[in-house]
Design an enzyme around this catalytic site. Structure first.
Site, PDB file in Angstrom:
ATOM      1  CE  LYS A  72      -4.026   1.912   2.476  1.00 27.52           C
ATOM      2  NZ  LYS A  72      -4.952   1.740   3.618  1.00 27.52           N
ATOM      3  CB  SER A 151      -8.208   3.609   2.399  1.00 31.89           C
ATOM      4  OG  SER A 151      -7.404   3.036   3.421  1.00 31.89           O
ATOM      5  CB  SER A 175      -8.557   0.713   5.315  1.00 33.37           C
ATOM      6  OG  SER A 175      -9.253   1.908   5.113  1.00 33.37           O
TER       7      SER A 175
HETATM    8  N1  GLN Z   1     -13.303   3.993   5.737  1.00 32.52           N
HETATM    9  C1  GLN Z   1     -12.703   4.465   6.937  1.00 32.52           C
HETATM   10  C2  GLN Z   1     -12.336   5.913   6.784  1.00 32.52           C
HETATM   11  O1  GLN Z   1     -12.625   6.457   5.793  1.00 32.52           O
HETATM   12  C3  GLN Z   1     -11.544   3.611   7.304  1.00 32.52           C
HETATM   13  C4  GLN Z   1     -10.281   4.008   6.684  1.00 32.52           C
HETATM   14  C5  GLN Z   1      -9.142   3.150   7.114  1.00 32.52           C
HETATM   15  O2  GLN Z   1      -9.322   2.114   7.739  1.00 32.52           O
HETATM   16  N2  GLN Z   1      -7.942   3.611   6.765  1.00 32.52           N
HETATM   17  O3  GLN Z   1     -11.774   6.519   7.654  1.00 32.52           O
END
Ligand code: GLN
Length: 487
Positions: A72, A151, A175
């Site tokens: 990532k 994400s 994410s």
């Molecule tokens: N969808 C969540 C957010 O937008 C989680 C993001 C994550 O786990 N990095 O914050």
């Protein structure tokens, strides 16, 4: 040969017996990416020359010797840019390896490319990358394009589309697990403190964890046993022994398991196909001897609100360092000192990141701090207690990973609240720090992937992996491929 479709475990057997070489795997992956990467855009940056250079000196006897892994774009790999899918860090060359990368390197892994993501890991659809969205290899039957989740959407799409053998992602509120669920792969968020965050660009430091996205639970176990452990460079990593996860996968008898089913997770808003799929997984565990029991996690409803206060507060502080002076994009239009900050940040950050910084700054500001941030910390504690109480009466908790299957690209992009509600089932594991895994369960009636989530007590990854492995060994959902990806 189609080596790109195989698991780490299977490739390692072939590499050890010299039936194949690491170069063969890269050749197959390159052919696959030439064909599919232009439509999927799983990578923010992909460099086969960089991968082939690493193969020259790889130790084939090491546990991951010769296995190409997508990383990532918020985890530092020396010599590659860590852009976090942001214009702000577009040209930021990593000066050092994150601890997880150092460990993977020592274990012989090959770094393939930078997996696309929502900018600074903020999002649930991978549409907030400054470099363009990633698309889910799975489409609706009428051809509608779907988001891969976020994400870590690039990591999940890369694994689902066989554009990488495995990947690392990060999980602050879901994410790793939500994209794993949308793309039909395995994704594990370890206990907070199980894996070092050194070299991970911080989003919300008290919630962030790095974890694997893989084709199988066995591969997740293999990666976790390499990346886990205490790190002198990171003081929230814990001095707790790392079990040989991949060797103990079959060491659990399901008859000894008590699995909790939280009633707050099976409510309105849960898609009926998802509910059916998870119910059938619950029945499978029951049929195989597990004791199933209804439990309550009473503060579940507050999870999303608490998360979006704490995560944005921490993000606003963490992202303050990107000011055009020390790191990142510097505006060429700025003339005065103050403009260097404001213009650089205005140009460097995307809309969602700015929204989070504003929210976080607001909840931390004097006069509002007690009403929002302090209160959220108190409810976070109650959520943690919910889990502690639940694990007094059960060994694991079973839930859906997400309330629905992957949604069409563009569907939620203009409605931040709707986007935030994606995370209802994943957030609590971050707020309470417990480990959680998502594995493919019975697909929807339209054939789209559905993720089953298992959560366990702190540092109970071994049991979590065992229970997930048992389900996976008895089903072939993880072998299903999106149309056009079946060779
Ligand atoms: N969808 C969540 C957010 O937008 C989680 C993001 C994550 O786990 N990095 O914050």
């Amino acid at each position: 040969m189609s080596l790109h479709t195989e698991s780490i475990t299977s490739l390692r057997h072939q590499l050890s017996s010299k039936a194949i070489s690491p170069g063969d795997i890269l050749d197959d992956l390159e052919t696959q990416t030439k064909q599919h990467e232009p439509e999927i855009h799983a990578y923010r940056d992909l460099n086969f020359d960089f991968a082939r250079e690493q193969v020259q000196s790889v130790d084939l006897d090491a546990p991951l010797g010769g296995i190409p892994i997508a990383i990532k774009d918020n985890i530092n790999v020396t010599g590659q840019t860590t852009a976090c899918a942001s214009r702000m860090l577009e040209n930021f060359l990593s000066p050092y390896d994150a601890t997880v990368i150092k460990k993977l390197r020592e274990a012989g892994a090959i770094f393939l490319g930078r997996a696309n993501m929502d900018e600074f890991a903020m999002g649930s659809s991978c549409e907030f990358s400054a470099f363009g969205p990633t698309y889910n290899p799975w489409k609706k039957s009428d051809g509608t394009q779907l988001v891969p989740g976020g994400s870590s959407g690039g990591s999940a799409a890369a694994v689902a589309g066989d554009l990488a053998i495995a990947a690392l992602g990060s999980d602050t509120g879901g994410s790793i697990r939500q994209p794993a669920s949308f793309c039909g792969v395995t994704g594990l968020k370890p206990t907070y403190g199980r894996v070092s965050r050194y070299g991970l660009v911080a989003f919300a430091s008290s919630l962030d964890q790095i974890g694997p996205l893989t084709k199988t639970v066995e591969d997740a176990a293999l990666l976790l046993e390499v990346i886990a452990g205490e790190d002198p460079m990171e003081n929230t990593s814990r001095p707790i022994e790392v079990p040989p996860y991949s060797k103990t996968l079959s060491g659990l008898s399901i008859q000894d398991l008590t699995i909790g089913v939280p009633k707050e997770y099976f409510i309105d808003g849960l898609d009926s196909d998802v509910e059916k799929s998870i119910q059938s997984a619950i029945q499978w565990y029951e049929k195989n001897g597990a004791t199933l029991k209804e439990i309550s996690l009473p503060h579940t409803e507050s999870g999303t609100a608490v998360y979006y206060i704490i995560a944005t507060a921490e993000a606003s502080a963490n992202l303050a360092r990107f000011d055009g002076v020390r790191y990142g994009h510097r505006s060429s239009s700025a003339e005065k000192m103050i403009d260097v900050y404001s213009a650089s940040r205005e140009e460097g950050f995307g809309e969602e990141v700015k929204r989070r910084i504003l929210l976080g700054t607001y909840t931390l500001s004097s006069g509002y701090y007690d009403a929002y941030y302090n209160r959220a910390q108190k409810v976070k504690y109650l959520i943690r207690q919910d889990f502690e109480n639940a694990f007094k009466t059960c060994d694991l908790i079973i839930t859906p990973t997400a309330p629905y299957t992957a949604f069409p690209v563009g569907d939620k992009i203009d409605d931040p609240l709707l986007m935030y509600l994606n995370d209802v089932y994943t957030i609590a594991a971050n707020l309470s720090g417990v480990p959680a895994i998502s594995i493919p369960a019975q697909p929807s009636s339209e054939g789209l992937p559905i993720g089953l989530q298992l959560m366990g007590p702190h540092f109970a990854e071994e049991r979590l992996l065992q229970a997930a492995h048992a389900f996976q060994s008895a089903h072939d959902y993880h072998h299903l491929k999106p149309e056009g990806f079946n060779q």
